[in-house]
Scaffold this motif. Structure first.
Motif, short mmCIF file in Angstrom:
data_model
loop_
_atom_site.label_atom_id
_atom_site.label_comp_id
_atom_site.label_asym_id
_atom_site.label_seq_id
_atom_site.Cartn_x
_atom_site.Cartn_y
_atom_site.Cartn_z
N GLY A 168 0.87 -1.17 0.00
CA GLY A 168 0.00 0.00 0.00
C GLY A 168 0.91 1.21 0.00
O GLY A 168 1.61 1.50 0.99
N LEU A 169 0.97 1.92 -1.12
CA LEU A 169 1.92 3.03 -1.27
C LEU A 169 1.38 4.30 -0.63
O LEU A 169 0.23 4.68 -0.83
N GLU A 170 2.23 4.97 0.13
CA GLU A 170 1.85 6.20 0.82
C GLU A 170 1.81 7.39 -0.13
O GLU A 170 2.67 7.54 -0.99
N TRP A 171 0.78 8.22 0.03
CA TRP A 171 0.64 9.44 -0.74
C TRP A 171 1.11 10.64 0.09
O TRP A 171 1.15 10.58 1.32
N GLY A 172 1.38 11.72 -0.61
CA GLY A 172 1.60 13.01 0.04
C GLY A 172 1.11 14.11 -0.88
O GLY A 172 0.92 13.90 -2.08
N THR A 173 0.86 15.28 -0.30
CA THR A 173 0.46 16.45 -1.09
C THR A 173 1.66 17.40 -1.14
O THR A 173 2.21 17.75 -0.08
N TYR A 174 2.05 17.80 -2.35
CA TYR A 174 3.31 18.51 -2.52
C TYR A 174 3.16 19.69 -3.47
O TYR A 174 2.24 19.75 -4.29
N ALA A 175 4.13 20.59 -3.35
CA ALA A 175 4.26 21.70 -4.30
C ALA A 175 5.74 22.09 -4.36
O ALA A 175 6.48 21.87 -3.40
N GLY A 176 6.15 22.66 -5.48
CA GLY A 176 7.52 23.12 -5.62
C GLY A 176 7.79 24.31 -4.72
O GLY A 176 6.91 25.15 -4.47
N SER A 177 9.02 24.42 -4.21
CA SER A 177 9.37 25.54 -3.33
C SER A 177 9.22 26.87 -4.05
O SER A 177 8.84 27.88 -3.45
N SER A 178 9.51 26.88 -5.36
CA SER A 178 9.37 28.12 -6.13
C SER A 178 7.91 28.55 -6.22
O SER A 178 7.59 29.75 -6.16
N TRP A 207 13.52 14.93 -3.84
CA TRP A 207 13.26 16.35 -4.06
C TRP A 207 12.94 17.07 -2.76
O TRP A 207 13.22 18.27 -2.63
N LEU A 208 12.40 16.36 -1.79
CA LEU A 208 12.21 16.94 -0.46
C LEU A 208 13.56 17.20 0.20
O LEU A 208 13.76 18.25 0.83
N LYS A 209 14.49 16.25 0.03
CA LYS A 209 15.82 16.41 0.63
C LYS A 209 16.57 17.58 0.01
O LYS A 209 17.32 18.29 0.69
N SER A 210 16.39 17.79 -1.31
CA SER A 210 17.08 18.89 -1.98
C SER A 210 16.42 20.24 -1.72
O SER A 210 17.02 21.29 -1.99
N GLY A 211 15.18 20.21 -1.23
CA GLY A 211 14.46 21.46 -0.96
C GLY A 211 13.66 21.97 -2.14
O GLY A 211 12.99 22.99 -2.04
N ASP A 212 13.70 21.27 -3.28
CA ASP A 212 12.95 21.71 -4.46
C ASP A 212 11.46 21.42 -4.33
O ASP A 212 10.65 22.04 -5.01
N LEU A 213 11.11 20.46 -3.47
CA LEU A 213 9.72 20.08 -3.26
C LEU A 213 9.41 20.18 -1.77
O LEU A 213 10.26 19.87 -0.93
N VAL A 214 8.17 20.60 -1.48
CA VAL A 214 7.76 20.79 -0.08
C VAL A 214 6.43 20.08 0.13
O VAL A 214 5.52 20.20 -0.71
N GLN A 215 6.30 19.36 1.23
CA GLN A 215 5.02 18.76 1.56
C GLN A 215 4.11 19.81 2.18
O GLN A 215 4.52 20.57 3.04
N VAL A 216 2.86 19.84 1.70
CA VAL A 216 1.86 20.76 2.25
C VAL A 216 0.70 19.96 2.82
O VAL A 216 0.51 18.78 2.49
N LEU A 217 -0.07 20.58 3.68
CA LEU A 217 -1.21 19.92 4.33
C LEU A 217 -0.84 18.55 4.91
O LEU A 217 -1.54 17.56 4.69
N PRO A 218 0.27 18.46 5.66
CA PRO A 218 0.73 17.15 6.14
C PRO A 218 -0.24 16.48 7.11
O PRO A 218 -0.20 15.26 7.28
N GLN A 219 -1.11 17.26 7.74
CA GLN A 219 -2.08 16.68 8.68
C GLN A 219 -3.24 16.00 7.97
O GLN A 219 -4.01 15.26 8.57
N TRP A 220 -3.36 16.27 6.66
CA TRP A 220 -4.41 15.64 5.84
C TRP A 220 -3.79 14.49 5.05
O TRP A 220 -2.87 14.70 4.27
N ARG A 221 -4.30 13.29 5.25
CA ARG A 221 -3.72 12.11 4.63
C ARG A 221 -4.65 11.51 3.58
O ARG A 221 -5.87 11.55 3.72
N ARG A 222 -4.05 10.95 2.54
CA ARG A 222 -4.80 10.18 1.56
C ARG A 222 -4.56 8.70 1.86
O ARG A 222 -3.43 8.31 2.16
N PRO A 223 -5.59 7.84 1.79
CA PRO A 223 -5.40 6.41 2.08
C PRO A 223 -4.34 5.80 1.17
O PRO A 223 -4.19 6.20 0.02
N PRO A 224 -3.58 4.81 1.69
CA PRO A 224 -2.55 4.16 0.87
C PRO A 224 -3.14 3.58 -0.41
O PRO A 224 -4.29 3.16 -0.46
#
Length: 311
Positions: free
Chosen positions: A160-170, A252-269
């Motif tokens: 069951g693959l985990e989802w996240g909500t993301y956007a570019g830092s720019s 991309w999270l490690k490089s800082g080019d991508l940022v997770q948003v709304l981390p308290q809101w989860r999508r089912p695996p």
């Protein structure tokens, strides 16, 4: 006449619905396919197919012959498998179809270990996000996401693959960070995904405790793509906010080019399976490949243990 080859050709035509498609999937000339069927029909003294300029239809006699042919070929495959197992050296060709991101980030990087363990197994890896016709396209197995509806196929659970909500830092530096899922339609651009088969845009799902929100981004401002790797690129490039698999986002999270948003809101695996036809069940080479794929996907499984089920 090579009757065994003729049987394989006959079965492939019956399953794919065409001489040309059978020739392509078996990698033999179209003329050879036609010649083998003509010889087989002469040998049996029956017509196996009704041919027209538009389609090929299996006759009543052909349908009866097909049932016996697939059983015979399955038995032959099982016999070969018994000897291969006794030597610990399965061999032959496997054609697998897998989505772009899963191929590039999970399957292919681990494949050298499989090739080292089973050097006599030849793998043809089809990479795309389209849904293939497992039987008609001559594919041995597919790695598919989502719930399964075809009960005629055998499915083994992978993860069951985990989802996240993301956007570019720019993007966030210019547009700000959403604080609630409702902000996405009201104030933001969407970097979305749509099916190459149906054209349907994938909905965005959010859960927090007992609360659940579904957002249909169709008609929203933004960019929509139909290939998973390109979808990730659209997020990193700052084209909007979207949901993708967490394992894809990590570099991309490690490089800082991508940022997770709304981390308290989860999508089912997202459930992932490896799927193959019942007639392939006794194939020794497919068995070892399926078992290996299951092991490869284990570290990516985010489903809580009590909810994991084997299929």
């Amino acid at each position: 006449m090579d009757q065994l080859q003729a049987l394989r050709v006959f079965v492939r035509i019956a399953e794919s619905g065409g001489f040309s498609k059978a020739a392509d999937t078996l990698n033999v000339p179209r003329a050879t396919v036609s010649k083998l069927i003509q010889e087989l029909e002469t040998h049996l003294r029956v017509k196996l197919f009704q041919r027209s300029t538009r389609r090929v239809v299996v006759t009543e006699e052909g349908q009866a012959y097909y049932q016996n042919a697939i059983k015979l070929l399955a038995d032959l495959d099982e016999m070969d498998g018994l000897f291969a197992d006794s030597r610990g050296n399965p061999r032959g060709r496997i054609r697998v179809d897998v989505g772009s991101s899963l191929a590039n980030l999970i399957l292919l990087p681990h494949l050298p270990a499989f090739r080292k363990r089973y050097p006599e197994i030849q793998l043809d890896v089809g990479v795309s996000d389209r849904q293939v016709d497992l039987i008609g396209d001559g594919v041995d197995c597919v790695i598919r996401g989502g719930e399964l509806t075809d009960t005629s196929l055998v499915a083994r659970r992978l993860a069951g693959l985990e989802w996240g909500t993301y956007a570019g830092s720019s993007y966030l530096a210019e547009r700000g960070t959403p604080s609630h899922p409702d902000d996405l339609i009201a104030r933001h651009e969407i970097a979305g995904y749509f099916s190459s088969l149906t054209g349907r845009v994938t909905t965005l799902l959010f859960q927090q405790g007992e609360e659940s929100i579904t957002i249909d981004p169709k008609g929203a401002r933004g960019v929509f793509v139909n290939e998973s790797t390109a979808h990730l690129t659209s997020l990193v490039s700052g084209l909007g906010v979207g949901q993708t698999f967490s394992f894809m986002a990590q570099p991309w999270l490690k490089s800082g080019d991508l940022v997770q948003v709304l981390p308290q809101w989860r999508r089912p695996p997202h459930p992932m399976h490896i799927v193959f036809a019942q007639s392939k069940y006794n194939s020794a080479r497919l068995k070892v490949f399926v078992d290996w794929v299951i092991e490869v996907f284990k570290p990516f499984d985010s489903t809580p243990a009590p909810h994991r089920t084997a299929r």
